[in-house]
Design an enzyme around this catalytic site. Structure first.
Site, PDB file in Angstrom:
ATOM      1  N   GLY A  46       0.876  -1.283  -0.235  1.00 49.31           N
ATOM      2  CA  GLY A  46      -0.003  -0.127  -0.431  1.00 49.31           C
ATOM      3  C   GLY A  46       0.912   0.817   0.264  1.00 49.31           C
ATOM      4  N   GLN A  51       2.781   9.773   1.123  1.00 52.05           N
ATOM      5  CA  GLN A  51       4.032   8.940   2.173  1.00 52.05           C
ATOM      6  C   GLN A  51       5.607  10.004   0.072  1.00 52.05           C
ATOM      7  OE1 GLN A  51       2.252   5.508   2.147  1.00 52.05           O
ATOM      8  NE2 GLN A  51       4.379   5.179   2.899  1.00 52.05           N
ATOM      9  N   HIS A 133      -4.908   1.434   7.463  1.00 52.59           N
ATOM     10  CA  HIS A 133      -3.175   2.160   7.594  1.00 52.59           C
ATOM     11  C   HIS A 133      -2.239   3.321   6.479  1.00 52.59           C
ATOM     12  CE1 HIS A 133       1.576   1.526   7.543  1.00 52.59           C
ATOM     13  NE2 HIS A 133       1.448   2.183   6.751  1.00 52.59           N
ATOM     14  N   GLU A 134      -3.433   3.271   4.958  1.00 52.18           N
ATOM     15  CA  GLU A 134      -3.150   4.059   4.514  1.00 52.18           C
ATOM     16  C   GLU A 134      -4.155   5.294   4.757  1.00 52.18           C
ATOM     17  OE1 GLU A 134      -1.056   3.598   2.420  1.00 52.18           O
ATOM     18  OE2 GLU A 134      -0.468   1.520   3.406  1.00 52.18           O
ATOM     19  N   HIS A 137      -2.393   8.121   6.637  1.00 52.38           N
ATOM     20  CA  HIS A 137      -1.215   8.427   5.671  1.00 52.38           C
ATOM     21  C   HIS A 137      -1.813  10.027   5.606  1.00 52.38           C
ATOM     22  CE1 HIS A 137       2.181   6.038   5.639  1.00 52.38           C
ATOM     23  NE2 HIS A 137       1.781   5.253   5.835  1.00 52.38           N
TER      24      HIS A 137
HETATM   25 NI    NI Z   1       2.309   3.206   5.324  1.00 60.50          NI
END
Ligand code: NI
Length: 167
Positions: A46, A51, A133-134, A137
């Site tokens: 992912g 990021q 999780h994504e 971000h």
């Molecule tokens: Ni991550």
């Protein structure tokens, strides 16, 4: 397509809250292609635009063994449906570290696809974990935030040391 540079913890840019995508245009589709290429090359399961220092609400995921089930989510909205799952999480922005995190086991995500069409997806297990999780971000949140201060500090110090050696 291009492989983009992935920011690494504790880079403060990872804490930026991402902006909503107003229109799903060719620039967004090119970014999706680059995110997939960057994720597959890393390799990872992912990646969020945050990021790669692009603070727009875009994430890509592929948890399949054969790397042939790409999921793209633009402006994802997450609804927790329940359950609990504990799994070992890692992150391309926290390379080399895997720690146990507890999350919801069942989620519903509403998003736009690469054509700007809205869709819904219910996910459980590893896909549910990855989506959460994504989406974190995009809020500037990292999986290390779920760990104890002691563990997080240890990870931060080790990565800072590696960054000094590399620089
Ligand atoms: Ni991550």
């Amino acid at each position: 397509m291009a492989i983009l540079e992935i920011l690494e913890y504790p880079d403060p840019r990872l804490r930026t809250k991402a902006q909503f995508v107003v229109s799903v245009d060719n620039q967004v589709r090119t970014l999706l292609d680059d995110l997939f290429e960057t994720m597959y090359t890393a390799p990872g399961i992912g990646l969020a635009a945050s990021q790669v220092d692009i603070h727009r609400r875009i994430i890509v995921i592929d948890i399949s063994e054969n790397r042939d089930e790409p999921h793209a989510f633009i402006n994802p909205e997450l609804e927790i449906l329940g359950g609990e799952i504990e799994s070992e999480e890692g992150c391309l922005s926290v390379p080399g570290f895997y720690e146990s995190v507890t999350r919801a086991d069942h989620v519903l995500v509403k998003a736009l696809d690469r054509d700007g069409q809205s869709f819904e997806l219910q996910a459980t297990g590893m896909l549910a974990v990855c989506i959460q999780h994504e989406c974190d971000h995009l809020e500037g949140k990292l999986f290390v935030d779920y760990l104890s201060n002691l563990k997080r500090t240890r990870i931060r110090r080790k990565l800072e040391k590696e960054h000094r050696i590399r620089a």
